[in-house]
Design an enzyme around this catalytic site. Structure first.
Site, PDB file in Angstrom:
ATOM      1  N   TYR B 368       0.851  -1.181   0.000  1.00 27.36           N
ATOM      2  CA  TYR B 368       0.000   0.000   0.000  1.00 27.36           C
ATOM      3  C   TYR B 368       0.889   1.233   0.000  1.00 27.36           C
ATOM      4  CZ  TYR B 368      -3.948  -2.926   1.369  1.00 27.36           C
ATOM      5  OH  TYR B 368      -4.934  -3.879   1.407  1.00 27.36           O
ATOM      6  N   HIS B 376      -6.559   1.407  -2.441  1.00 30.89           N
ATOM      7  CA  HIS B 376      -6.280  -0.014  -2.615  1.00 30.89           C
ATOM      8  C   HIS B 376      -4.803  -0.240  -2.862  1.00 30.89           C
ATOM      9  CE1 HIS B 376     -10.456  -1.091  -2.762  1.00 30.89           C
ATOM     10  NE2 HIS B 376     -10.668  -0.104  -3.594  1.00 30.89           N
ATOM     11  N   LYS B 425      -4.498  -5.783  -9.094  1.00 27.22           N
ATOM     12  CA  LYS B 425      -3.155  -5.593  -8.564  1.00 27.22           C
ATOM     13  C   LYS B 425      -2.172  -5.887  -9.687  1.00 27.22           C
ATOM     14  CE  LYS B 425      -4.816  -5.731  -4.252  1.00 27.22           C
ATOM     15  NZ  LYS B 425      -5.894  -4.835  -4.696  1.00 27.22           N
TER      16      LYS B 425
END
Lengths: 453, 475
Positions: B368, B376, B425
């Site tokens: 993060y 996110h 991601k």
């Protein structure tokens, strides 16, 4: 709140960059349009919407039947050589290449190498042209002298079938591993069909490519007036108390951070950095010994199609691709990756970009085409200088408050569904609602997918 | 030490541990807004203020120098003068924790420490919550004491809304199909679509394809039924608990503790020095902790590994040669999973990333930029050991062994990458260079580990892996 990623992700579709339409099953109806229509109205075909379950409407059955029929039409189409574009080539046994007499053709702007009056085609180039029906390759006649060679007309030579072309051109070159493999050809042909201009990187003869050194810009010294430099020096000394350097015992038994006076968190973070990392700006070095069997080597230079492309002056390629056999190799080890990237040019990101883009770009990158039995999958490996992006020094750390992606608003969606429903009721339109929903709603719905329920 | 510390919810901060006032004042922010619950939109707590400290360490910056305000120099001078006379400390609290061998995690039970560790750098996870220790608040809300909402409750609400939306959408789609069927004259105004579908399917499709039939009727007919049933069950359960709990005394004991992963705990102890891990009354050293975490990261774990290690530790000064113990506790192998993980964890933490455990996302760590409450995570880290050192290719046995350890097939990589892109991601492969064995002195009776020296042998290198599609890069 925390880790809320785990709930949100399924509400959003995959990122547009990750959608590869070529992965989907084809709807053959659009091919029909390509063939039937004349060139004046040729437009890029659009793909249809997915239907997930049979619901017994004639509309659906008709659509399915139309798609099937289109597929049959496409497959039953006979491919022929047109007289006008007929190019005759001859297979050359010694070099495993093909040659043609120099002709003006659009293809040869990006294919082949001219030597005098003759244009030489590399195996993959010849095979690609044979396969797409542009080149008529012939077997050479045995034992011909030079004078006779002139007299023999290539039309009289034995024609080479497509099967024979595959057998002849793949894996019979002198040099490393028969050079052209089926995997390489798959990637070559796929990229060519996608509209790229593809060339071999180098000659494929070397044990490995050369190291590529970063051209670090010199003259970085920014000149300041002596006064301002003096003040900044004073200010730095004032604002930063002398951070005690890491003592041996602190490093040995911890804590690295001794209780004391610290002016800012950046100092603390700097103190904590003890794990060595790879220096991306340093000149690269090979970690393995030169080995011609190393599969991780650059195979193709790939260029985007440009209007003024010259074979002789290609310039730097847009992408460099290494073709890998998925069944024979595993993912690269650190040493293999290091050596491969060391032969790639130093390509730092644009310093004006934001941090995420810079990280995604990386300092060097390579595209690996992993081929498993004829199916290529492209992976881009980028060497990321994470340590250069000093997160702790950034003052503008993200906008305030709770960010994180688009907000999902179910109420809005429901309203839209209701609107659409009333619309369709009025028009009693034949187009399925699913299609229209798909276009107007976010996130993209998965249709009336059985798995969802 | 007990696993659960019972503290009443409204109890003032205990005198033992000094609590910094920022966290206290911040905690009052949501409470104030909750009091005015009549207002339609609740103000969200000021996370930028709550999580102002990236690590549980205090810094003392000088006041800003403002060129057009000469007085600011005076302020700077005063602060500097007072700092030189009474130097403030960076570590106002050292949190206490203890090792739980059963869960391989480190437990923090003091409520103030739990809050502080969460707020200043997002360390650990609540044992009864998803991530932020919020069990108590959730419980209070459930019993109607507190009106605030925890993230878990938001999620539940969102899921319910989403489900409703899906049902509505399915209904609309069904109605269009029905309309289409009526237009084609296959459906009377009275009959429902389910019958027609199953009839037609039975007529055209063989019995072998009964699966299709089932699924079709399932997708058309059942969702509403299931939905209503569930919601009925849900609501009655809620009602019951509410009624039952109304009578129970308002006092709720916090049943939750904070669990730190070994990497988090070791970073807090060894690097920041803001956590002290105890066994009974004795504080444990980093050497001992490193041996402990390393012993517990390899499988299988000897049954009495912890007690043996502790005996050795307590005897370390008296006995120089303990051949007795070394048979049970092996020296730390250079490619010990904990060491590889810690090297990567330390690397990213020391660059300012907030690193959290990645098991829920099928990766080793999540990165993060600021913390989970802000945005996110963008990157998912997977660790790959690298045996490039010449030591590992000296003998054929070693070569074979390391090859097995470092090779992963292409299907693995694609699998991992697919999962990561699906949760938005980007996959980051982190190669960690494994040094040759360095813990040789252990055999000779040296218990202490040169932690820093050992960590400096591990070199990390990050690569970002993404799919590349020819169709999208043509321009």
């Amino acid at each position: 709140m925390a880790d809320e990623d785990e709930d949100l992700s399924h509400l959003r579709g995959p990122e547009p960059a990750d959608i590869d339409l070529s992965d989907e099953t084809q709807d053959f109806r659009f091919l029909d349009k390509l063939i039937v229509q004349d060139k004046g109205t040729l437009s890029l075909p659009k793909r249809g919407e997915k239907d997930f379950e049979p619901h017994a409407t004639s509309l659906q059955l008709d659509t399915l039947e139309a798609s099937r029929q289109a597929m049959h039409n496409v497959l039953s189409w006979t491919r022929t050589h047109t007289r006008k574009n007929h190019i005759l080539g001859v297979y050359h046994t010694e070099t495993n290449m093909a040659y043609v007499e120099k002709i003006k053709s659009q293809h040869f702007q990006t294919i082949g190498k001219a030597k005098g009056n003759i244009l030489w085609l590399l195996p993959e180039e010849a095979l690609f042209m044979v396969e797409r029906g542009t080149l008529d390759c012939r077997w050479p006649v045995k034992q011909i002298n030079d004078e006779e060679h002139e007299s023999v007309r290539s039309e009289e030579l034995a024609p080479m079938s497509l099967q024979a072309a595959y057998a002849a051109f793949i894996g019979f070159e002198g040099g490393i591993g028969g050079k052209l493999t089926l995997e390489m050809y798959t990637v070559y042909a796929g990229l060519k069909r996608s509209g790229y201009i593809v060339f071999r990187t180098g000659t494929w003869d070397d044990e490995r490519a050369e190291l590529q050194y970063p051209n670090l810009e010199k003259g970085k010294s920014t000149k300041r007036s002596s006064w301002s430099s003096y003040f900044s020096e004073v200010w730095q000394r004032l604002s930063k108390p002398s951070i005690p350097p890491l003592t041996a015992s602190a490093l040995q038994f911890g804590p690295l951070l001794k209780p004391g006076l610290y002016r800012n968190y950046a100092d603390i973070y700097r103190l904590l950095q003890t794990i060595p990392t790879h220096d991306r700006k340093a000149p690269p070095e090979f970690m393995l010994t030169a080995d011609s069997t190393n599969p991780f080597r650059i195979t193709f230079d790939v260029y985007k199609a440009a209007t003024k492309f010259k074979k002789s002056e290609r310039g730097t390629p847009d992408f460099r691709i290494s073709v890998i056999n998925a069944r024979e190799t595993s993912i690269p080890t650190a040493a293999q990756l290091n050596d491969l990237l060391a032969t790639m040019p130093y390509d730092p990101p644009n310093p004006a970009d934001n941090m995420d883009r810079k990280l995604l770009h990386g300092s060097r990158n390579v595209i690996l085409a992993v081929v498993d039995n004829g199916i290529p999958s492209y992976m881009r490996f980028a060497d990321v200088p994470v340590s250069d992006e000093r997160l702790y020094e950034r003052s503008d750390r993200a906008p305030r408050g709770k960010g994180g992606g688009r907000q999902y608003n179910p109420a809005r969606e429901l309203r839209m569904v209701a609107e659409l429903a009333s619309e369709t009721a009025q028009k009693s339109a034949t187009s399925s609602l699913t299609d229209r929903l798909g276009r107007r709603l976010k996130p993209p719905p998965r249709g009336a997918n059985i798995r969802d329920i | 030490m007990a696993a659960i510390v019972k503290t009443s919810a409204q109890q003032p901060p205990s005198a033992g541990v000094p609590v910094d006032d920022t966290s206290n004042s911040n905690k009052s922010v949501p409470d104030v807004t909750n009091a005015k619950s009549a207002s339609p939109r609740k103000r969200r707590p000021n996370y930028a203020q709550i999580h102002a400290r990236p690590v549980p360490v205090v810094v003392h910056p000088l006041p800003a120098f403002i060129p057009h305000n000469p007085l600011s120099i005076v302020r700077i001078a005063i602060v500097m003068f007072s700092h030189s006379l009474w130097p403030p400390t960076s570590h106002d609290v050292v949190h206490k924790a203890y090792y739980s061998a059963e869960t391989h995690s480190i437990h923090v039970t003091n409520p103030q420490s739990i809050r502080a560790l969460w707020e200043h750098g997002f360390w650990g996870a609540g044992s009864l919550s998803r991530s932020e220790p919020a069990w108590l608040e959730q419980e209070k809300r459930k019993r109607g004491i507190d009106a605030s909402q925890t993230s878990e409750e938001y999620t539940r609400k969102r899921r319910e809304e989403r489900r409703q939306f899906k049902l509505e959408r399915a209904k609309v789609q069904r109605e269009t199909i029905e309309q289409q069927l009526r237009d084609e004259g296959k459906l009377d105004a009275s009959t429902s679509i389910d019958e027609v579908v199953s009839l037609r399917l039975n007529a055209t499709v063989d019995a072998a394809d009964g699966l299709v039939d089932n699924s079709a009727s399932l997708s058309n007919g059942k969702p509403e039924n299931i939905g209503t049933l569930e919601s009925v069950v849900d609501e009655s359960a809620h009602l019951e608990t509410r009624v039952a709990l109304k009578d129970v005394a308002v006092e709720i004991q916090d049943q939750e503790h904070l669990q730190l992963t070994p990497e988090e705990a070791f970073f807090l102890t060894y690097s920041l020095g803001s956590l002290q891990i105890y066994r009974g009354e004795t504080a444990l050293s980093s050497s001992y902790l490193l041996r402990l975490y390393c012993a517990y990261s390899a499988f299988p774990i000897p049954e009495d590994a912890e007690s043996h290690l502790y005996t050795l530790y307590s005897l370390r000064e008296r006995i120089n040669n303990f051949s007795l113990g070394t048979s049970v506790i092996a020296p730390i192998l250079p490619d010990n999973a904990f060491l590889l993980r810690y090297a990567v964890y330390h690397h990213f933490r020391s660059l300012g990333w907030v690193v959290r455990h990645g098991i829920k996302f099928a990766c080793d760590f999540l990165l993060y930029q600021r913390g989970p409450v802000f945005a996110h995570a963008k990157f998912a880290v997977i660790i790959v050991p690298a045996y490039s050192h010449s030591y590992w290719s000296e003998t054929p046995e070693r070569k074979a062994e390391t090859k097995a350890k470092e090779s992963r097939d292409w299907w693995w990589l694609h699998r991992v990458n697919r999962v990561q892109t699906q949760v938005h991601k980007t996959l980051m492969l982190v190669y960690v260079e494994v040094p040759p064995p360095w813990d040789e002195s252990f055999r000779k009776g040296g218990f202490a580990v040169d932690v820093g020296g050992a960590l400096k042998r591990y070199k990390v290198r990050e690569f970002i892996v993404r799919r590349w599609t020819p169709n999208r890069n043509r321009d």
